[in-house]
Scaffold this motif. Structure first.
Motif, PDB file in Angstrom:
ATOM      1  N   TYR A 109      27.478 -11.898 -19.439  1.00 53.01           N
ATOM      2  CA  TYR A 109      28.668 -11.057 -19.361  1.00 53.01           C
ATOM      3  C   TYR A 109      29.761 -11.650 -20.237  1.00 53.01           C
ATOM      4  O   TYR A 109      30.434 -12.601 -19.852  1.00 53.01           O
ATOM      5  CB  TYR A 109      29.163 -10.964 -17.919  1.00 53.01           C
ATOM      6  CG  TYR A 109      28.160 -10.363 -16.969  1.00 53.01           C
ATOM      7  CD1 TYR A 109      28.172  -8.995 -16.711  1.00 53.01           C
ATOM      8  CD2 TYR A 109      27.191 -11.144 -16.343  1.00 53.01           C
ATOM      9  CE1 TYR A 109      27.250  -8.432 -15.847  1.00 53.01           C
ATOM     10  CE2 TYR A 109      26.264 -10.586 -15.479  1.00 53.01           C
ATOM     11  CZ  TYR A 109      26.297  -9.227 -15.240  1.00 53.01           C
ATOM     12  OH  TYR A 109      25.380  -8.677 -14.389  1.00 53.01           O
ATOM     13  N   ARG A 127      31.461  -6.660 -26.820  1.00 51.88           N
ATOM     14  CA  ARG A 127      30.952  -7.088 -25.519  1.00 51.88           C
ATOM     15  C   ARG A 127      29.435  -7.066 -25.535  1.00 51.88           C
ATOM     16  O   ARG A 127      28.824  -6.389 -26.353  1.00 51.88           O
ATOM     17  CB  ARG A 127      31.494  -6.214 -24.396  1.00 51.88           C
ATOM     18  CG  ARG A 127      31.213  -4.741 -24.596  1.00 51.88           C
ATOM     19  CD  ARG A 127      31.997  -3.888 -23.628  1.00 51.88           C
ATOM     20  NE  ARG A 127      31.954  -2.498 -24.046  1.00 51.88           N
ATOM     21  CZ  ARG A 127      32.191  -1.488 -23.249  1.00 51.88           C
ATOM     22  NH1 ARG A 127      32.494  -1.701 -21.983  1.00 51.88           N
ATOM     23  NH2 ARG A 127      32.152  -0.258 -23.686  1.00 51.88           N
ATOM     24  N   VAL A 131      27.512  -6.047 -20.235  1.00 49.54           N
ATOM     25  CA  VAL A 131      28.832  -5.524 -19.876  1.00 49.54           C
ATOM     26  C   VAL A 131      28.865  -4.023 -20.118  1.00 49.54           C
ATOM     27  O   VAL A 131      29.368  -3.257 -19.290  1.00 49.54           O
ATOM     28  CB  VAL A 131      29.956  -6.254 -20.653  1.00 49.54           C
ATOM     29  CG1 VAL A 131      31.307  -5.594 -20.397  1.00 49.54           C
ATOM     30  CG2 VAL A 131      29.997  -7.730 -20.278  1.00 49.54           C
ATOM     31  N   ARG A 138      35.924  -0.731 -19.345  1.00 50.22           N
ATOM     32  CA  ARG A 138      36.740  -1.935 -19.295  1.00 50.22           C
ATOM     33  C   ARG A 138      38.078  -1.606 -19.932  1.00 50.22           C
ATOM     34  O   ARG A 138      38.142  -1.013 -21.009  1.00 50.22           O
ATOM     35  CB  ARG A 138      36.079  -3.103 -20.034  1.00 50.22           C
ATOM     36  CG  ARG A 138      34.699  -3.494 -19.524  1.00 50.22           C
ATOM     37  CD  ARG A 138      34.622  -3.841 -18.045  1.00 50.22           C
ATOM     38  NE  ARG A 138      35.617  -4.792 -17.641  1.00 50.22           N
ATOM     39  CZ  ARG A 138      36.207  -4.779 -16.449  1.00 50.22           C
ATOM     40  NH1 ARG A 138      35.898  -3.855 -15.555  1.00 50.22           N
ATOM     41  NH2 ARG A 138      37.108  -5.664 -16.146  1.00 50.22           N
ATOM     42  N   ASN A 147      44.703 -11.587 -15.552  1.00 46.98           N
ATOM     43  CA  ASN A 147      44.131 -12.865 -15.977  1.00 46.98           C
ATOM     44  C   ASN A 147      43.948 -12.935 -17.489  1.00 46.98           C
ATOM     45  O   ASN A 147      44.155 -13.975 -18.110  1.00 46.98           O
ATOM     46  CB  ASN A 147      42.788 -13.105 -15.284  1.00 46.98           C
ATOM     47  CG  ASN A 147      42.946 -13.303 -13.800  1.00 46.98           C
ATOM     48  OD1 ASN A 147      43.825 -14.028 -13.347  1.00 46.98           O
ATOM     49  ND2 ASN A 147      42.093 -12.654 -13.020  1.00 46.98           N
ATOM     50  N   GLU A 159      40.418 -19.510 -14.764  1.00 48.56           N
ATOM     51  CA  GLU A 159      39.167 -19.309 -14.027  1.00 48.56           C
ATOM     52  C   GLU A 159      39.540 -18.757 -12.660  1.00 48.56           C
ATOM     53  O   GLU A 159      40.463 -19.245 -12.015  1.00 48.56           O
ATOM     54  CB  GLU A 159      38.412 -20.626 -13.869  1.00 48.56           C
ATOM     55  CG  GLU A 159      37.896 -21.155 -15.188  1.00 48.56           C
ATOM     56  CD  GLU A 159      36.996 -22.358 -15.027  1.00 48.56           C
ATOM     57  OE1 GLU A 159      36.196 -22.373 -14.070  1.00 48.56           O
ATOM     58  OE2 GLU A 159      37.107 -23.268 -15.853  1.00 48.56           O
ATOM     59  N   VAL A 162      36.362 -13.041  -8.894  1.00 52.77           N
ATOM     60  CA  VAL A 162      36.543 -11.618  -9.180  1.00 52.77           C
ATOM     61  C   VAL A 162      35.513 -10.835  -8.376  1.00 52.77           C
ATOM     62  O   VAL A 162      34.557 -11.397  -7.857  1.00 52.77           O
ATOM     63  CB  VAL A 162      36.390 -11.290 -10.687  1.00 52.77           C
ATOM     64  CG1 VAL A 162      37.484 -11.948 -11.502  1.00 52.77           C
ATOM     65  CG2 VAL A 162      35.021 -11.689 -11.209  1.00 52.77           C
ATOM     66  N   VAL A 167      29.187  -9.803 -10.754  1.00 51.26           N
ATOM     67  CA  VAL A 167      29.990 -10.922 -11.249  1.00 51.26           C
ATOM     68  C   VAL A 167      31.019 -11.294 -10.188  1.00 51.26           C
ATOM     69  O   VAL A 167      31.817 -10.460  -9.760  1.00 51.26           O
ATOM     70  CB  VAL A 167      30.699 -10.555 -12.571  1.00 51.26           C
ATOM     71  CG1 VAL A 167      31.587 -11.690 -13.043  1.00 51.26           C
ATOM     72  CG2 VAL A 167      29.685 -10.187 -13.631  1.00 51.26           C
ATOM     73  N   ALA A 170      35.024 -15.454 -12.993  1.00 46.30           N
ATOM     74  CA  ALA A 170      35.265 -15.179 -14.409  1.00 46.30           C
ATOM     75  C   ALA A 170      36.083 -16.301 -15.027  1.00 46.30           C
ATOM     76  O   ALA A 170      36.862 -16.971 -14.343  1.00 46.30           O
ATOM     77  CB  ALA A 170      35.993 -13.848 -14.579  1.00 46.30           C
ATOM     78  N   ARG A 171      35.888 -16.461 -16.312  1.00 50.87           N
ATOM     79  CA  ARG A 171      36.636 -17.439 -17.098  1.00 50.87           C
ATOM     80  C   ARG A 171      37.202 -16.683 -18.295  1.00 50.87           C
ATOM     81  O   ARG A 171      36.485 -15.949 -18.973  1.00 50.87           O
ATOM     82  CB  ARG A 171      35.711 -18.558 -17.552  1.00 50.87           C
ATOM     83  CG  ARG A 171      36.394 -19.648 -18.332  1.00 50.87           C
ATOM     84  CD  ARG A 171      35.427 -20.767 -18.698  1.00 50.87           C
ATOM     85  NE  ARG A 171      34.872 -21.349 -17.476  1.00 50.87           N
ATOM     86  CZ  ARG A 171      33.595 -21.699 -17.327  1.00 50.87           C
ATOM     87  NH1 ARG A 171      32.745 -21.539 -18.322  1.00 50.87           N
ATOM     88  NH2 ARG A 171      33.155 -22.209 -16.215  1.00 50.87           N
ATOM     89  N   TYR A 172      38.480 -16.884 -18.533  1.00 50.31           N
ATOM     90  CA  TYR A 172      39.169 -16.232 -19.651  1.00 50.31           C
ATOM     91  C   TYR A 172      39.685 -17.337 -20.561  1.00 50.31           C
ATOM     92  O   TYR A 172      40.469 -18.186 -20.140  1.00 50.31           O
ATOM     93  CB  TYR A 172      40.330 -15.373 -19.147  1.00 50.31           C
ATOM     94  CG  TYR A 172      39.895 -14.384 -18.093  1.00 50.31           C
ATOM     95  CD1 TYR A 172      39.421 -13.124 -18.445  1.00 50.31           C
ATOM     96  CD2 TYR A 172      39.950 -14.715 -16.742  1.00 50.31           C
ATOM     97  CE1 TYR A 172      39.003 -12.226 -17.483  1.00 50.31           C
ATOM     98  CE2 TYR A 172      39.534 -13.820 -15.771  1.00 50.31           C
ATOM     99  CZ  TYR A 172      39.071 -12.582 -16.140  1.00 50.31           C
ATOM    100  OH  TYR A 172      38.663 -11.696 -15.187  1.00 50.31           O
ATOM    101  N   SER A 182      36.253 -13.306 -22.506  1.00 50.65           N
ATOM    102  CA  SER A 182      36.026 -13.324 -21.052  1.00 50.65           C
ATOM    103  C   SER A 182      34.555 -13.545 -20.783  1.00 50.65           C
ATOM    104  O   SER A 182      33.713 -13.000 -21.473  1.00 50.65           O
ATOM    105  CB  SER A 182      36.435 -11.984 -20.435  1.00 50.65           C
ATOM    106  OG  SER A 182      37.751 -11.642 -20.802  1.00 50.65           O
TER     107      SER A 182
END
Length: 182
Positions: A109, A127, A131, A138, A147, A159, A162, A167, A170-172, A182
């Motif tokens: 993802y 993406r 995704v 999205r 975020n 981080e 979510v 999922v 998540a990490r952005y 993301s």
């Protein structure tokens, strides 16, 4: 135990064949052989040394799976760097970043949003197919929204937990002033 038993009797021959061939080579030539080989049933790479003598064969294994994964990752990152240097345009760069996160880092993802100065938003430009399939709609985000916006405006990783179907975290990561992955 293995003492006095045929190695070929203990392993599935298709998976063991590369090992058995080398063991036979060691015994036939009465020379030590050392090699690295992948063993599918264990999903592992091994560094193997086989020492023959009149009584049989002594075999020593070392698991080098993590080393192989690091080598694969470094090779992938080097290839990605080359591709990024040759990329034409921001969208092409975003596509390469998504592919690298998927193929090199094994993330299913992944989405890249790039900052649009005119609208002051972070627009989704690339993406992974996962995704697309599982999260087809999205949103774009304002440069300081949620975020994604926080990672962008503060230029720091975020981080968080979510709830996006399959999922749960998540990490952005900010891409400098260019956008967020993301």
């Amino acid at each position: 135990g293995l003492v006095g038993r045929q190695v070929a009797d203990l392993y599935d021959p298709p998976h063991a064949k590369p090992f058995l061939d080398r063991y036979e080579q060691a015994m036939d030539r009465q020379e030590t052989v050392s090699f690295e080989e992948y063993f599918g049933p264990l999903d592992a790479w091994f560094e193997v040394s086989a020492y023959p003598d009149e009584a049989g064969l002594s075999v020593f294994f070392g698991d080098v799976t993590e080393q192989k994964r690091r080598e694969r990752m470094l090779d992938g990152l080097l290839d990605t760097t080359r591709r990024l240097m040759a990329a034409a345009g921001r969208d092409a760069v975003a596509d390469i970043v998504v592919e690298a996160a998927r193929d090199v880092l094994d993330f299913d993802y992944v989405a890249v949003r790039l900052y649009d100065e005119e609208t002051e938003t972070l627009e989704l430009v690339s993406r992974t197919s996962t995704v697309v399939d599982e999260m087809p709609k999205r949103p774009a985000y304002d440069a300081d929204e949620g975020n994604v916006g926080h990672a962008f405006s503060e230029n720091q990783a975020v981080e968080t937990a979510v709830d996006l179907g399959s999922v749960s975290a998540a990490r952005y990561l900010p891409l400098g002033g260019f956008g967020v992955i993301s």
